[in-house]
Design a protein around this motif. Sequence first.
Motif, PDB file in Angstrom:
ATOM      1  N   LYS A 100      -0.231   3.850  -2.752  1.00 51.12           N
ATOM      2  CA  LYS A 100      -1.094   4.908  -2.577  1.00 51.12           C
ATOM      3  C   LYS A 100      -0.687   6.162  -3.284  1.00 51.12           C
ATOM      4  N   GLU A 152       0.939  -1.214  -0.123  1.00 50.37           N
ATOM      5  CA  GLU A 152       0.045  -0.069   0.120  1.00 50.37           C
ATOM      6  C   GLU A 152       0.882   1.234  -0.115  1.00 50.37           C
ATOM      7  N   ARG A 153       2.010   1.251   0.730  1.00 50.80           N
ATOM      8  CA  ARG A 153       2.814   2.442   0.734  1.00 50.80           C
ATOM      9  C   ARG A 153       3.276   2.660  -0.768  1.00 50.80           C
TER      10      ARG A 153
END
Length: 230
Positions: free
Chosen positions: A177, A173-174
């Motif tokens: 995003k 997700e980092r």
Amino acid sequence: MLNFKGMRFPIDVILVCLRWYAGYPLRYRHLEEMMEERGMSLDHSSINRWAIRFLPLIEKMAWKHKRPVGCSWHMDETYIKVKGVWKYLYRAVDNQGKTVDFLLAAKRDMAAAKRFFDKAIGANGDPDKIAMNKSGANKAAIDAINAGRDVPIVVRQVKYLNNIVEQDYRAIERVTKPMLNFKSVRSAGTVLAGIELMHMIRKGQFEIDDADAMSFAEQFFTLTGPVRPV
């Protein structure tokens, strides 16, 4: 081997852009600016085309060197927005947090879950047990797989047991995003293949000679061929 025939830019430039994009929270336009600082004028759309073309091939090549995973899996699904619509990323890790497999699906149902399990088992062998959430679709998929087995896969549907896979997803997700909305399931899937690859390299999941003495960048270039970073 990757086929770079007809490419305007050197192989090492292409691979550096792909490694940065898949490994760090960057957009294509960030890479365009970064390469311009190195004296290379290229358009962000070119990097996008390279990602779509080469990332799934690189991930497939690297998979041949992937270390075996454990027999106790933790499986979950999460959300990835594609063209403004939520799609579903199925993932599993073993007890040590090593990535088992992943699959991006348009729907969250029994058929999608079974495709994921078939893919994961086909690539990694049979698990002894799988921890998952309370999803009836996921349980139905395993029930369908177990129906044809002499020794069934044990299923544990206890939420806290899946903390390990939920925590592992944060690394994915980092990177995703900051990316602008994916335009298609295909493009999202190809980029995710590269992101998952870089995540597995960081977790030491590939059989590479002298890997302990190598940086993550050097391991990436070893998996893709005899190319050095610019």
